[in-house]
Design a protein around this motif. Sequence first.
Motif, PDB file in Angstrom:
ATOM      1  N   TYR A 294       0.839  -1.203   0.000  1.00  0.00           N
ATOM      2  CA  TYR A 294       0.000   0.000   0.000  1.00  0.00           C
ATOM      3  C   TYR A 294       0.873   1.253   0.000  1.00  0.00           C
ATOM      4  CZ  TYR A 294      -3.552   3.341   1.574  1.00  0.00           C
ATOM      5  OH  TYR A 294      -4.400   4.419   1.677  1.00  0.00           O
ATOM      6  N   LEU A 295       1.887   1.247   0.834  1.00  0.00           N
ATOM      7  CA  LEU A 295       2.773   2.415   0.896  1.00  0.00           C
ATOM      8  C   LEU A 295       3.480   2.635  -0.436  1.00  0.00           C
ATOM      9  CD1 LEU A 295       4.365   2.114   4.442  1.00  0.00           C
ATOM     10  CD2 LEU A 295       2.411   3.468   3.687  1.00  0.00           C
ATOM     11  N   ALA A 296       3.958   1.540  -1.020  1.00  0.00           N
ATOM     12  CA  ALA A 296       4.663   1.672  -2.293  1.00  0.00           C
ATOM     13  C   ALA A 296       3.733   2.257  -3.348  1.00  0.00           C
ATOM     14  CB  ALA A 296       5.192   0.303  -2.739  1.00  0.00           C
ATOM     15  N   LEU A 297       2.501   1.778  -3.352  1.00  0.00           N
ATOM     16  CA  LEU A 297       1.535   2.297  -4.311  1.00  0.00           C
ATOM     17  C   LEU A 297       1.294   3.780  -4.110  1.00  0.00           C
ATOM     18  CD1 LEU A 297      -0.676   1.411  -6.461  1.00  0.00           C
ATOM     19  CD2 LEU A 297      -2.259   1.507  -4.551  1.00  0.00           C
TER      20      LEU A 297
ATOM     21  N   PHE B  71      10.843   0.259   1.548  1.00  0.00           N
ATOM     22  CA  PHE B  71       9.605  -0.482   1.297  1.00  0.00           C
ATOM     23  C   PHE B  71       9.457  -0.821  -0.176  1.00  0.00           C
ATOM     24  CE2 PHE B  71       7.273   2.946  -0.470  1.00  0.00           C
ATOM     25  CZ  PHE B  71       7.267   4.042   0.373  1.00  0.00           C
ATOM     26  N   ASN B  72      10.087  -0.045  -1.052  1.00  0.00           N
ATOM     27  CA  ASN B  72      10.058  -0.446  -2.455  1.00  0.00           C
ATOM     28  C   ASN B  72      10.878  -1.708  -2.674  1.00  0.00           C
ATOM     29  OD1 ASN B  72       8.394   1.134  -4.195  1.00  0.00           O
ATOM     30  ND2 ASN B  72       9.714   2.888  -3.802  1.00  0.00           N
TER      31      ASN B  72
ATOM     32  N   VAL C 103       0.159   3.927   7.501  1.00  0.00           N
ATOM     33  CA  VAL C 103      -0.878   3.561   6.543  1.00  0.00           C
ATOM     34  C   VAL C 103      -2.202   4.233   6.889  1.00  0.00           C
ATOM     35  CG1 VAL C 103      -2.331   1.667   5.756  1.00  0.00           C
ATOM     36  CG2 VAL C 103       0.149   1.399   5.820  1.00  0.00           C
ATOM     37  N   VAL C 104      -2.564   4.184   8.143  1.00  0.00           N
ATOM     38  CA  VAL C 104      -3.835   4.784   8.554  1.00  0.00           C
ATOM     39  C   VAL C 104      -3.843   6.266   8.236  1.00  0.00           C
ATOM     40  CG1 VAL C 104      -5.198   5.446  10.559  1.00  0.00           C
ATOM     41  CG2 VAL C 104      -4.429   3.094  10.301  1.00  0.00           C
ATOM     42  N   SER C 105      -2.719   6.904   8.500  1.00  0.00           N
ATOM     43  CA  SER C 105      -2.628   8.330   8.234  1.00  0.00           C
ATOM     44  C   SER C 105      -2.826   8.639   6.757  1.00  0.00           C
ATOM     45  CB  SER C 105      -1.272   8.834   8.719  1.00  0.00           C
ATOM     46  OG  SER C 105      -0.901   9.995   8.027  1.00  0.00           O
ATOM     47  N   MET C 106      -2.199   7.851   5.888  1.00  0.00           N
ATOM     48  CA  MET C 106      -2.358   8.087   4.451  1.00  0.00           C
ATOM     49  C   MET C 106      -3.773   7.758   4.009  1.00  0.00           C
ATOM     50  SD  MET C 106       1.098   6.906   2.638  1.00  0.00           S
ATOM     51  CE  MET C 106       0.895   8.272   1.513  1.00  0.00           C
TER      52      MET C 106
END
Lengths: 192, 192
Positions: free
Chosen positions: A50-53, B48-49, B173-176
Amino acid sequence: MEQYDVPEMRPQIEDAAPAGEEMLDRRRLDALTEARLWRNPCGFAARFNYLALRYNVPLYGWVKERFDLSRIEFVVIYNLAVAGPFTASEIASSTAFPKNTLSRAVNRLLKLGLIHAEANGGDRRAKILSLTPAGRAIYDEALPRFEGLEKEMLAPLNLVEREMLSMLLAKVVVSMFKADASEGAADLAEVD
Amino acid sequence: MEQYDVPEMRPQIEDAAPAGEEMLDRRRLDALTEARLWRNPCGFAARFNYLALRYNVPLYGWVKERFDLSRIEFVVIYNLAVAGPFTASEIASSTAFPKNTLSRAVNRLLKLGLIHAEANGGDRRAKILSLTPAGRAIYDEALPRFEGLEKEMLAPLNLVEREMLSMLLAKVVVSMFKADASEGAADLAEVD
DNA sequence: GTCATATTGTTCCATATCGAACCTTTTTTG
DNA sequence: CAAAAAAGGTTCGATATGGAACAATATGAC
């Protein structure tokens, strides 16, 4: 299997969705995204994917629009900027892009005058690639965006948490990196 | 900008490279990968990539070979399995795949008998998709692989560290997720 | 009720992509 | 040193991809 879920975080999502009529669809959409993130047997993978996206899509979209460069082309520029001169095949191995795709990217960058190729000593096969001032300028303009979005992503964490996250991710990455190196980098695509 | 590097981790990489003759090229390759990971102004993103790459490439490669399903096709199966029935457009919004690509995937899955489409109440545009037993069987066979690689990735962390990593990633993730929801999910591709 | 607008999903088409075969140069082997 | 193997890049061709225009249905405005 282990549970990596963090149930106590979930209310933070829900309290963001007021009970308006027009929120019905939004809620249903969120239901899927939320389930993928939290009710997923592979929650860790779901999160970094998700972060990468959310990181790559907007940034490379902007790169495309601003510089008319594809993702691969910009990756070449970025890598040369960050890690000094390299040959095309070294970049291919390291990034796991197929070498023909990379070949096209390199040729386009050469044609655009963004990178420079010079002879690799006696070896007339490989050429050593480096950035031209024009290529460096693109990196210089793009970097703040990349840094900015990363900073934005990390905003909810305080300094200690950032250090902790960085350290934990580093541990995972180093472990995979070593595992890969010990079994031959050429097999990257076959790791299984 | 902040430094997310973890210099004290790096010796772990270097000590994995013995000084053999045939290690010269390997070291040079590693130099690039290492620089991208550690000497990168966007170190968090690089990490993370890297993880996403090392996770997705082998798994979706296997899915392709084992089931002859593309990544998108498998994503549909996976999402339906994890989060119950949804319509195609809901999956498209949530995963950020273009809807025509998704349309093709859905039609192929229908033709293969892996998913089932039923009327969405009165609305004759959208159809609600769900897994058939055959589709579920694919998920059931694939899941252990996905879980296995995730487990392998997390192997270097102890239980406390895993919980911590999970929690920190969750916060980000929640923040995004909230930021996205508050500005309209349809604009996902334009987030900037 | 009727017309404008939005939503869902599909089709079309130009382009991107990647595997495979290929050429050239370098290294290794006997 | 000649032949074989390997390595760096390029070209070719079949397929995948995603933007844009489209048809069908549903919703909203008045």
